[in-house]
Design a protein around this motif. Structure first.
Motif, PDB file in Angstrom:
ATOM      1  N   ALA A  68       0.798  -1.227   0.000  1.00 28.09           N
ATOM      2  CA  ALA A  68       0.000   0.000   0.000  1.00 28.09           C
ATOM      3  C   ALA A  68       0.828   1.274   0.000  1.00 28.09           C
ATOM      4  O   ALA A  68       0.422   2.279  -0.582  1.00 28.09           O
ATOM      5  CB  ALA A  68      -0.951  -0.010   1.198  1.00 28.09           C
ATOM      6  N   GLY A  69       1.981   1.282   0.681  1.00 25.40           N
ATOM      7  CA  GLY A  69       2.846   2.465   0.671  1.00 25.40           C
ATOM      8  C   GLY A  69       2.151   3.697   1.188  1.00 25.40           C
ATOM      9  O   GLY A  69       1.829   3.811   2.367  1.00 25.40           O
ATOM     10  N   THR A  70       1.868   4.649   0.305  1.00 19.93           N
ATOM     11  CA  THR A  70       1.191   5.885   0.692  1.00 19.93           C
ATOM     12  C   THR A  70      -0.308   5.703   0.860  1.00 19.93           C
ATOM     13  O   THR A  70      -0.987   6.592   1.369  1.00 19.93           O
ATOM     14  CB  THR A  70       1.421   6.971  -0.368  1.00 19.93           C
ATOM     15  OG1 THR A  70       0.792   6.558  -1.592  1.00 19.93           O
ATOM     16  CG2 THR A  70       2.915   7.198  -0.616  1.00 19.93           C
ATOM     17  N   GLY A  71      -0.841   4.583   0.375  1.00 19.05           N
ATOM     18  CA  GLY A  71      -2.282   4.376   0.405  1.00 19.05           C
ATOM     19  C   GLY A  71      -3.020   5.066  -0.721  1.00 19.05           C
ATOM     20  O   GLY A  71      -4.250   5.154  -0.708  1.00 19.05           O
ATOM     21  N   ALA A  72      -2.277   5.541  -1.732  1.00 17.19           N
ATOM     22  CA  ALA A  72      -2.883   6.324  -2.812  1.00 17.19           C
ATOM     23  C   ALA A  72      -4.019   5.602  -3.512  1.00 17.19           C
ATOM     24  O   ALA A  72      -5.020   6.215  -3.875  1.00 17.19           O
ATOM     25  CB  ALA A  72      -1.806   6.712  -3.830  1.00 17.19           C
ATOM     26  N   LEU A  73      -3.887   4.303  -3.688  1.00 14.75           N
ATOM     27  CA  LEU A  73      -4.905   3.551  -4.413  1.00 14.75           C
ATOM     28  C   LEU A  73      -6.051   3.128  -3.499  1.00 14.75           C
ATOM     29  O   LEU A  73      -7.222   3.323  -3.818  1.00 14.75           O
ATOM     30  CB  LEU A  73      -4.267   2.333  -5.083  1.00 14.75           C
ATOM     31  CG  LEU A  73      -3.156   2.660  -6.091  1.00 14.75           C
ATOM     32  CD1 LEU A  73      -2.572   1.384  -6.667  1.00 14.75           C
ATOM     33  CD2 LEU A  73      -3.671   3.571  -7.193  1.00 14.75           C
ATOM     34  N   GLY A  74      -5.719   2.545  -2.366  1.00 17.02           N
ATOM     35  CA  GLY A  74      -6.753   2.074  -1.459  1.00 17.02           C
ATOM     36  C   GLY A  74      -7.628   3.182  -0.908  1.00 17.02           C
ATOM     37  O   GLY A  74      -8.856   3.046  -0.829  1.00 17.02           O
ATOM     38  N   LEU A  75      -7.015   4.307  -0.536  1.00 15.17           N
ATOM     39  CA  LEU A  75      -7.798   5.401   0.035  1.00 15.17           C
ATOM     40  C   LEU A  75      -8.595   6.137  -1.037  1.00 15.17           C
ATOM     41  O   LEU A  75      -9.670   6.668  -0.762  1.00 15.17           O
ATOM     42  CB  LEU A  75      -6.881   6.352   0.803  1.00 15.17           C
ATOM     43  CG  LEU A  75      -6.218   5.715   2.033  1.00 15.17           C
ATOM     44  CD1 LEU A  75      -5.324   6.718   2.745  1.00 15.17           C
ATOM     45  CD2 LEU A  75      -7.257   5.143   2.996  1.00 15.17           C
ATOM     46  N   GLU A  76      -8.078   6.162  -2.254  1.00 15.18           N
ATOM     47  CA  GLU A  76      -8.863   6.706  -3.365  1.00 15.18           C
ATOM     48  C   GLU A  76     -10.112   5.840  -3.588  1.00 15.18           C
ATOM     49  O   GLU A  76     -11.216   6.362  -3.831  1.00 15.18           O
ATOM     50  CB  GLU A  76      -8.015   6.749  -4.627  1.00 15.18           C
ATOM     51  CG  GLU A  76      -8.665   7.461  -5.798  1.00 15.18           C
ATOM     52  CD  GLU A  76      -8.656   8.976  -5.684  1.00 15.18           C
ATOM     53  OE1 GLU A  76      -9.676   9.592  -6.070  1.00 15.18           O
ATOM     54  OE2 GLU A  76      -7.644   9.551  -5.212  1.00 15.18           O
ATOM     55  N   ALA A  77      -9.936   4.519  -3.509  1.00 15.30           N
ATOM     56  CA  ALA A  77     -11.076   3.613  -3.659  1.00 15.30           C
ATOM     57  C   ALA A  77     -12.104   3.846  -2.548  1.00 15.30           C
ATOM     58  O   ALA A  77     -13.317   3.846  -2.791  1.00 15.30           O
ATOM     59  CB  ALA A  77     -10.600   2.165  -3.647  1.00 15.30           C
ATOM     60  N   LEU A  78     -11.634   4.041  -1.322  1.00 16.95           N
ATOM     61  CA  LEU A  78     -12.526   4.332  -0.199  1.00 16.95           C
ATOM     62  C   LEU A  78     -13.321   5.601  -0.471  1.00 16.95           C
ATOM     63  O   LEU A  78     -14.539   5.636  -0.278  1.00 16.95           O
ATOM     64  CB  LEU A  78     -11.712   4.475   1.087  1.00 16.95           C
ATOM     65  CG  LEU A  78     -12.503   4.830   2.350  1.00 16.95           C
ATOM     66  CD1 LEU A  78     -13.363   3.652   2.787  1.00 16.95           C
ATOM     67  CD2 LEU A  78     -11.554   5.245   3.470  1.00 16.95           C
ATOM     68  N   SER A  79     -12.633   6.639  -0.934  1.00 13.52           N
ATOM     69  CA  SER A  79     -13.281   7.908  -1.231  1.00 13.52           C
ATOM     70  C   SER A  79     -14.369   7.755  -2.278  1.00 13.52           C
ATOM     71  O   SER A  79     -15.394   8.446  -2.248  1.00 13.52           O
ATOM     72  CB  SER A  79     -12.238   8.927  -1.712  1.00 13.52           C
ATOM     73  OG  SER A  79     -12.836  10.154  -2.078  1.00 13.52           O
ATOM     74  N   ARG A  80     -14.166   6.817  -3.198  1.00 15.40           N
ATOM     75  CA  ARG A  80     -15.077   6.658  -4.335  1.00 15.40           C
ATOM     76  C   ARG A  80     -16.145   5.587  -4.111  1.00 15.40           C
ATOM     77  O   ARG A  80     -16.795   5.157  -5.063  1.00 15.40           O
ATOM     78  CB  ARG A  80     -14.274   6.366  -5.592  1.00 15.40           C
ATOM     79  CG  ARG A  80     -13.416   7.548  -6.049  1.00 15.40           C
ATOM     80  CD  ARG A  80     -12.498   7.162  -7.180  1.00 15.40           C
ATOM     81  NE  ARG A  80     -11.639   8.242  -7.590  1.00 15.40           N
ATOM     82  CZ  ARG A  80     -11.735   8.928  -8.731  1.00 15.40           C
ATOM     83  NH1 ARG A  80     -12.695   8.631  -9.586  1.00 15.40           N
ATOM     84  NH2 ARG A  80     -10.888   9.896  -9.025  1.00 15.40           N
ATOM     85  N   GLY A  81     -16.321   5.149  -2.883  1.00 16.47           N
ATOM     86  CA  GLY A  81     -17.486   4.338  -2.569  1.00 16.47           C
ATOM     87  C   GLY A  81     -17.267   2.885  -2.248  1.00 16.47           C
ATOM     88  O   GLY A  81     -18.235   2.141  -2.043  1.00 16.47           O
ATOM     89  N   ALA A  82     -16.012   2.415  -2.202  1.00 17.84           N
ATOM     90  CA  ALA A  82     -15.763   1.026  -1.822  1.00 17.84           C
ATOM     91  C   ALA A  82     -16.311   0.764  -0.424  1.00 17.84           C
ATOM     92  O   ALA A  82     -16.221   1.617   0.461  1.00 17.84           O
ATOM     93  CB  ALA A  82     -14.272   0.726  -1.864  1.00 17.84           C
ATOM     94  N   SER A  83     -16.872  -0.413  -0.220  1.00 16.17           N
ATOM     95  CA  SER A  83     -17.456  -0.723   1.090  1.00 16.17           C
ATOM     96  C   SER A  83     -16.401  -1.130   2.107  1.00 16.17           C
ATOM     97  O   SER A  83     -16.518  -0.823   3.298  1.00 16.17           O
ATOM     98  CB  SER A  83     -18.498  -1.834   0.959  1.00 16.17           C
ATOM     99  OG  SER A  83     -17.904  -3.018   0.456  1.00 16.17           O
ATOM    100  N   GLU A  84     -15.363  -1.846   1.645  1.00 14.25           N
ATOM    101  CA  GLU A  84     -14.269  -2.273   2.517  1.00 14.25           C
ATOM    102  C   GLU A  84     -12.963  -2.158   1.745  1.00 14.25           C
ATOM    103  O   GLU A  84     -12.886  -2.550   0.583  1.00 14.25           O
ATOM    104  CB  GLU A  84     -14.437  -3.736   2.945  1.00 14.25           C
ATOM    105  CG  GLU A  84     -15.653  -4.039   3.767  1.00 14.25           C
ATOM    106  CD  GLU A  84     -15.752  -5.525   4.077  1.00 14.25           C
ATOM    107  OE1 GLU A  84     -14.699  -6.156   4.355  1.00 14.25           O
ATOM    108  OE2 GLU A  84     -16.867  -6.067   4.021  1.00 14.25           O
ATOM    109  N   VAL A  85     -11.954  -1.636   2.418  1.00 15.46           N
ATOM    110  CA  VAL A  85     -10.618  -1.564   1.828  1.00 15.46           C
ATOM    111  C   VAL A  85      -9.623  -2.104   2.843  1.00 15.46           C
ATOM    112  O   VAL A  85      -9.582  -1.636   3.987  1.00 15.46           O
ATOM    113  CB  VAL A  85     -10.229  -0.122   1.440  1.00 15.46           C
ATOM    114  CG1 VAL A  85      -8.834  -0.095   0.818  1.00 15.46           C
ATOM    115  CG2 VAL A  85     -11.243   0.474   0.469  1.00 15.46           C
ATOM    116  N   THR A  86      -8.841  -3.081   2.444  1.00 16.58           N
ATOM    117  CA  THR A  86      -7.781  -3.635   3.286  1.00 16.58           C
ATOM    118  C   THR A  86      -6.446  -3.222   2.680  1.00 16.58           C
ATOM    119  O   THR A  86      -6.175  -3.512   1.513  1.00 16.58           O
ATOM    120  CB  THR A  86      -7.869  -5.166   3.356  1.00 16.58           C
ATOM    121  OG1 THR A  86      -9.145  -5.538   3.881  1.00 16.58           O
ATOM    122  CG2 THR A  86      -6.772  -5.740   4.232  1.00 16.58           C
TER     123      THR A  86
END
Length: 206
Positions: A68-86
């Protein structure tokens, strides 16, 4: 990676630079990035393209962000409506900062994100959970981690027919993914090659 709340910054400890969420409920939010050698956030240009590809796929989906590193991808997904992000991150400093951000950001999104400080390949070997709908695989360049990570996702049944896999590597990386992964999109940006795959059902293979 760090995060700015409405009134104050959080996650500034051990941070250098910022990352900006580019879409969704958290659009424009600036997140602190851990000061670590080799930490390479996915660029705004690449993220914009990726999340245009995924814009209709993310709501209510379970996502996994390996390396994940900076979380750029996972947190972007969270912002855009993902229900769960690990988010899986080996480095303790980066994982601690990601944990700070998820605690603050979860309250502002419809979904939730969690962080595991772990080696991605070991985590994949040991993980016992339902398959993910979308997986981001963005290992350090020239690390020889992309192929085993993709293989473990398949072997450990952490993906299902129809899962989407985003893979970001150095452009000279010899493509090696499970045979039932179908390439949907592929682009180059400088020294980066990024691809989107769909996992096909065995009966759909030709």
């Amino acid at each position: 990676m760090g995060r700015t709340s409405n009134k104050q910054k959080s996650g500034s400890r051990g941070a250098a630079g910022q990352l900006r969420i580019i879409g969704g409920r958290l659009r424009g939010r600036k997140l602190a990035v851990a000061d670590l050698p080799g930490l390479r956030p996915t660029t705004d240009r690449v993220r914009e393209t990726l999340f245009n590809w995924l814009q209709f796929e993310l709501p209510q989906r379970r996502c996994l962000d390996l390396f994940a590193g900076t979380g750029a991808l996972g947190l972007e997904a969270l912002s855009r409506g993902a229900s769960e992000v690990t988010l899986i991150e080996r480095n303790a400093t980066a994982a601690a900062l990601l944990t700070e951000h998820t605690r603050a950001l979860n309250d502002q999104c419809h979904g939730s994100a969690t962080v595991a400080q772990a080696d991605a390949l070991q985590w994949l070997t040991q993980a016992k959970m339902p398959p993910f709908d979308i997986v981001f695989v963005d290992p350090p360049f020239h690390s020889d981690l992309a192929a085993p990570a993709c293989a473990l996702l398949q072997q450990q049944q952490l993906i299902h027919s129809g899962s989407l896999i985003y893979l970001e590597t150095e452009k000279e990386w010899p493509l090696k993914v499970p045979e039932n992964w179908r390439l949907e999109r592929e682009k180059l940006a400088g020294q980066v090659c990024y691809r989107l795959f769909t996992v096909a059902a065995e009966e759909d293979l030709t």
